[in-house]
Design a protein around this motif. Structure first.
Motif, mmCIF file in Angstrom:
data_model
loop_
_atom_site.group_PDB
_atom_site.id
_atom_site.type_symbol
_atom_site.label_atom_id
_atom_site.label_comp_id
_atom_site.label_asym_id
_atom_site.label_seq_id
_atom_site.Cartn_x
_atom_site.Cartn_y
_atom_site.Cartn_z
ATOM 1 N N GLU A 96 0.807 -1.280 -0.218
ATOM 2 C CA GLU A 96 -0.116 0.003 -0.068
ATOM 3 C C GLU A 96 0.949 1.403 -0.218
ATOM 4 O O GLU A 96 0.626 2.399 -0.675
ATOM 5 C CB GLU A 96 -0.963 -0.004 1.320
ATOM 6 N N LEU A 100 0.592 4.211 -3.005
ATOM 7 C CA LEU A 100 0.173 5.475 -2.462
ATOM 8 C C LEU A 100 1.049 6.233 -3.290
ATOM 9 O O LEU A 100 0.767 7.142 -3.900
ATOM 10 C CB LEU A 100 0.418 5.414 -1.086
ATOM 11 N N ILE A 101 2.402 5.927 -3.371
ATOM 12 C CA ILE A 101 3.467 6.874 -4.000
ATOM 13 C C ILE A 101 3.171 6.994 -5.243
ATOM 14 O O ILE A 101 3.207 8.030 -6.100
ATOM 15 C CB ILE A 101 4.710 6.487 -3.590
ATOM 16 N N GLN A 103 0.467 6.542 -6.949
ATOM 17 C CA GLN A 103 -0.772 7.289 -7.192
ATOM 18 C C GLN A 103 -0.331 8.988 -6.991
ATOM 19 O O GLN A 103 -0.820 9.613 -7.943
ATOM 20 C CB GLN A 103 -1.696 6.940 -6.296
ATOM 21 N N ARG A 115 3.793 -1.328 -10.947
ATOM 22 C CA ARG A 115 5.217 -1.009 -10.279
ATOM 23 C C ARG A 115 5.292 -1.404 -8.645
ATOM 24 O O ARG A 115 6.406 -1.760 -8.447
ATOM 25 C CB ARG A 115 5.151 0.590 -10.350
ATOM 26 N N GLU A 118 6.234 -5.138 -8.970
ATOM 27 C CA GLU A 118 7.492 -5.398 -9.314
ATOM 28 C C GLU A 118 8.477 -5.047 -8.095
ATOM 29 O O GLU A 118 9.508 -5.940 -7.972
ATOM 30 C CB GLU A 118 7.637 -3.995 -10.560
ATOM 31 N N LEU A 119 8.394 -3.820 -7.498
ATOM 32 C CA LEU A 119 9.472 -3.457 -6.355
ATOM 33 C C LEU A 119 9.429 -4.375 -5.336
ATOM 34 O O LEU A 119 10.475 -4.825 -4.556
ATOM 35 C CB LEU A 119 8.934 -2.153 -5.982
ATOM 36 N N ARG A 122 10.995 -7.369 -6.370
ATOM 37 C CA ARG A 122 12.484 -7.066 -6.545
ATOM 38 C C ARG A 122 13.250 -7.004 -5.287
ATOM 39 O O ARG A 122 14.541 -7.364 -4.941
ATOM 40 C CB ARG A 122 12.691 -5.900 -7.443
ATOM 41 N N ALA A 148 10.460 2.415 -1.712
ATOM 42 C CA ALA A 148 9.453 3.631 -1.942
ATOM 43 C C ALA A 148 10.047 4.796 -2.636
ATOM 44 O O ALA A 148 9.402 5.595 -3.374
ATOM 45 C CB ALA A 148 9.088 4.269 -0.526
ATOM 46 N N ARG A 153 11.181 5.676 -10.576
ATOM 47 C CA ARG A 153 12.219 5.609 -11.212
ATOM 48 C C ARG A 153 13.121 6.792 -11.334
ATOM 49 O O ARG A 153 13.393 7.379 -12.430
ATOM 50 C CB ARG A 153 12.037 4.986 -12.701
ATOM 51 N N THR B 3 17.102 1.452 -17.373
ATOM 52 C CA THR B 3 17.040 0.690 -16.320
ATOM 53 C C THR B 3 16.262 -0.676 -16.623
ATOM 54 O O THR B 3 14.888 -0.771 -16.415
ATOM 55 C CB THR B 3 16.155 1.789 -15.131
ATOM 56 N N LEU B 6 13.995 -2.582 -14.523
ATOM 57 C CA LEU B 6 12.847 -1.944 -13.788
ATOM 58 C C LEU B 6 11.858 -1.021 -14.584
ATOM 59 O O LEU B 6 11.079 -0.672 -14.301
ATOM 60 C CB LEU B 6 13.790 -0.808 -12.856
ATOM 61 N N THR B 7 12.216 -1.121 -15.906
ATOM 62 C CA THR B 7 11.456 -0.281 -17.077
ATOM 63 C C THR B 7 10.396 -0.978 -18.064
ATOM 64 O O THR B 7 11.015 -1.222 -19.036
ATOM 65 C CB THR B 7 12.144 0.692 -17.755
ATOM 66 N N VAL B 11 5.069 1.604 -18.875
ATOM 67 C CA VAL B 11 4.629 2.660 -17.756
ATOM 68 C C VAL B 11 5.816 3.405 -17.394
ATOM 69 O O VAL B 11 6.072 3.968 -16.239
ATOM 70 C CB VAL B 11 4.748 1.663 -16.298
ATOM 71 N N PRO B 13 7.614 6.944 -16.789
ATOM 72 C CA PRO B 13 7.168 8.148 -16.117
ATOM 73 C C PRO B 13 7.045 9.273 -17.052
ATOM 74 O O PRO B 13 7.650 9.494 -18.257
ATOM 75 C CB PRO B 13 8.559 8.522 -15.200
ATOM 76 N N THR B 31 -6.138 11.530 -2.832
ATOM 77 C CA THR B 31 -5.221 10.427 -2.734
ATOM 78 C C THR B 31 -4.889 10.238 -1.234
ATOM 79 O O THR B 31 -4.987 9.137 -0.672
ATOM 80 C CB THR B 31 -3.892 10.386 -3.624
ATOM 81 N N ARG B 38 -8.437 5.100 5.395
ATOM 82 C CA ARG B 38 -7.599 3.652 5.732
ATOM 83 C C ARG B 38 -7.213 3.861 7.284
ATOM 84 O O ARG B 38 -7.317 2.536 7.866
ATOM 85 C CB ARG B 38 -6.644 3.189 4.591
ATOM 86 N N ARG B 111 8.815 11.944 2.963
ATOM 87 C CA ARG B 111 8.578 11.353 1.892
ATOM 88 C C ARG B 111 7.731 12.333 0.986
ATOM 89 O O ARG B 111 7.994 12.470 -0.172
ATOM 90 C CB ARG B 111 7.751 9.675 2.224
ATOM 91 N N LEU B 115 8.357 14.330 -2.916
ATOM 92 C CA LEU B 115 7.792 13.907 -4.167
ATOM 93 C C LEU B 115 7.098 15.155 -4.962
ATOM 94 O O LEU B 115 7.112 16.110 -4.126
ATOM 95 C CB LEU B 115 6.401 13.134 -3.662
#
Lengths: 321, 274
Positions: A96, A100-101, A103, A115, A118-119, A122, A148, A153, B3, B6-7, B11, B13, B31, B38, B111, B115
């Protein structure tokens, strides 16, 4: 080679303390840059500025061509950050958190779902992926935190003391992940208090102390800077140690240092024939050795010679490479 | 720059963004609001605050004090429920400041800040998530009240309008809660400070008792207290009585509070996340 991160003259003050006192840094694209220094040297402040989480009082920062002070949004889009403390939501599951990130980054369609999957795979979190992060072990937390910061990428990855407090095995796992990322073309900036870590991973190392860069170069350049090599001797029979010390003192005129293990000695030297003379002497006296070598100084020695202080907290915490 | 592991092609970016539009910012906020909800579902204490508090207040006041205050608990129920709707929302607003403070004192905020999302997104997320929390608390209160015999004496539309008003009122208090959340050192300090303000506002009003029975000074305060006007409005809309006068008063109070609290809260928030 392209410069990916360019910081010049960074100054940051917190009240009366000066955390950064004019730091310059240039990191080539695709390389791993180590930033080495003790606690309180200014490493975290520097990373926060490079990641646009803090503004410097003076100086400039460019990341992948964008001015981090004028164009912070662009820089945030290119950079991933893993701080000293896991920046994830304890109550959400690992998956989750990653979703979230994804999204928030506006990944098109259900891209964030793929994604995250995948992570999770991995980073070897398939089993734990659907448990709340608060149930994770230290190593797992670091991995989910690193994952995270990779959701978008990033071209550039900042790792602030990524292995502090990890057991040797988790540390080794993380090192391998960092190496793989660099191989895939990610520029990595990594702060650490561990000399072995910088030595192991970094293409170039900046040593900072009291908010200033005290040295910069490749690991071997830095080691060469102390100007001398170090002789290490460990006799098979520990009771021979005093006699060995005597010979070395005779040959060099200075007495060697008994290592903390009590059964080996080391001494800095620039004398090229020392080794052969010592071998002859030991041979005559029928003393056999487990170890007899001239070595480049360790980064510990380098830090000591640059700052006049030993790196703290590095003696009892052996890092297995 | 490649990458390989990973790529997957589909998808990749988006190209580098340099600005975040207001609409995008609201999207980020939504979001994060979902995340906050939650969170409420997963942490029993916040759920208890939201669900158990309305039940406790209703039960304690109606059965324990209703007879003493109003002669019969059945009669008291009618006047109390609209007042409790306002009071419950005020209490629920404390959670906003606590949640934001918790996030900021943990790493998760770093975090979000690292972003490429709107600076205000976590704030919008916290506030929007709480609107849902208020709605849940109101629903719990009303369902129980109906079960105990509370009856709307007007029409459903007026009742709905009353509920919307109460939520708007809650939003005003939200900013106050955010302001406190940004000023205190840890989340545990939020309720203490908030209660010091909320208690005189709720008990020094017409929610629980008729101000005419109070000493003169308290009656004057209860008359000035915007909460009283708000409760009058909600009562008028749900059980009948004058609406226009108290509604005008309430709207002015909400507008003034917004005008004062919103900029203060925003400034305090932006200073903390800067």
């Amino acid at each position: 080679m392209d410069t990916c991160i360019r910081a010049s003259g960074l100054v940051k003050r917190f009240g009366r303390t000066t955390a950064l006192d004019g730091v310059d840094l240039e990191v080539p694209t695709g390389s791993i840059q180590g930033v080495l220094g003790p606690n309180g040297a200014g490493k975290t402040t520097m990373v926060r500025i490079l990641a646009t989480l803090a503004r410097p009082d003076e100086g400039s920062v460019h990341v992948a061509g964008y001015d981090a002070l004028r164009d912070p949004v662009a820089v945030r889009g290119l950079v991933g950050l893993t701080g000293q403390y896991a920046s994830v939501d304890d109550e959400l599951t690992g998956r989750e958190n990653l979703e979230l990130i994804g999204q928030l980054l506006g990944m098109p369609g259900r891209g964030w779902k793929a994604r995250a999957r995948e992570l999770v795979e991995r980073f070897d979190l398939s089993e734990a992926g659907d448990r709340p992060v608060k149930t994770y072990s230290g190593g797992m937390r670091r991995r989910i935190d690193l994952a995270a910061s990779l959701v978008g990428r990033p071209q550039v990855l900042y790792l602030d003391e990524p292995t502090t407090g990890l057991d040797p095995r988790s540390r080794g796992d993380l090192w391998q992940i960092v190496r793989n990322l660099a191989e895939e073309g990610t520029t990595v900036l990594l702060t650490t208090q561990y000399l072995e870590e910088a030595d192991e991973l970094a293409d170039r190392i900046a040593v900072i102390d009291h908010g200033r860069t005290v040295a910069e170069g490749t690991p071997s350049e830095l080691k060469r800077r102390t100007g001398s090599q170090t002789l290490h001797v460990r006799p098979v029979d520990p009771t021979d140690i005093d006699r060995v010390m005597g010979f070395v003192t005779d040959l060099l005129g200075t007495s060697p240092v008994l290592a903390s293990d009590g059964v080996s000695i080391s001494v800095p030297t620039d004398e090229p024939i020392l080794l052969s003379s010592l071998v002859r002497r030991l041979d005559q006296q029928a003393i056999t050795t487990d170890e007899l070598a001239l070595r480049l100084p360790s980064l510990d020695d380098v830090f000591f010679s640059l700052t006049g202080r030993a790196l703290p907290g590095d003696t009892d915490e052996e890092v297995s490479a | 720059m490649s990458t390989p592991t990973l790529t997957p092609e589909n998808v990749l970016p988006a190209p580098v963004k340099r600005r975040i539009g207001p609409l995008e910012g609201v999207g980020h906020g939504l979001t994060l609001a979902k995340r906050n909800l939650r969170y409420v579902l997963r942490t029993p204490t916040t759920l208890i605050d939201t669900v158990i508090q309305p039940v406790l207040f209703l039960v304690v006041f109606v059965f324990l004090l209703g007879g003493a205050i109003s002669g019969s608990w059945q009669g008291y129920l009618q006047t109390l429920v609209p007042g409790l709707m306002v009071q419950i929302t005020m209490y629920a607003s404390i959670g906003t400041g606590m949640a934001l403070n918790t996030d900021i004192s943990k790493g998760i905020f770093d975090r979000f800040r690292s972003l490429p999302i709107a600076r205000s997104a976590p704030l919008i997320g916290a506030v929007l998530g709480d609107v849902v929390r208020y709605a849940v608390a109101l629903s719990v209160l009303l369902v129980l009240a109906f079960a105990l015999g509370f009856r709307i004496q007007t029409d459903p539309l007026s009742t709905l309008f009353a509920c919307v008003l109460v939520i708007v009122f809650g939003l005003t208090l939200c900013w106050f809660s955010v302001l406190i959340g940004m000023m205190v050192a840890n989340p545990q300090a939020v309720p203490g400070v908030a209660m010091a303000v909320i208690l005189p506002l709720t008990f020094g009003s017409n929610i629980f008792a008729d101000p005419e029975t109070m000493p003169r000074w308290l009656e004057i305060w209860a008359g000035i207290n915007p909460v009283s006007h708000f409760v009058d409005t909600v009562r008028g809309l749900m059980i009948g009585g004058p609406v226009a006068g108290p509604l005008a008063w309430s709207l002015v109070a909400v507008a003034v509070c917004h005008a004062v609290l919103l900029p203060l809260a925003l400034r305090a928030y932006l200073r903390r996340v800067r």
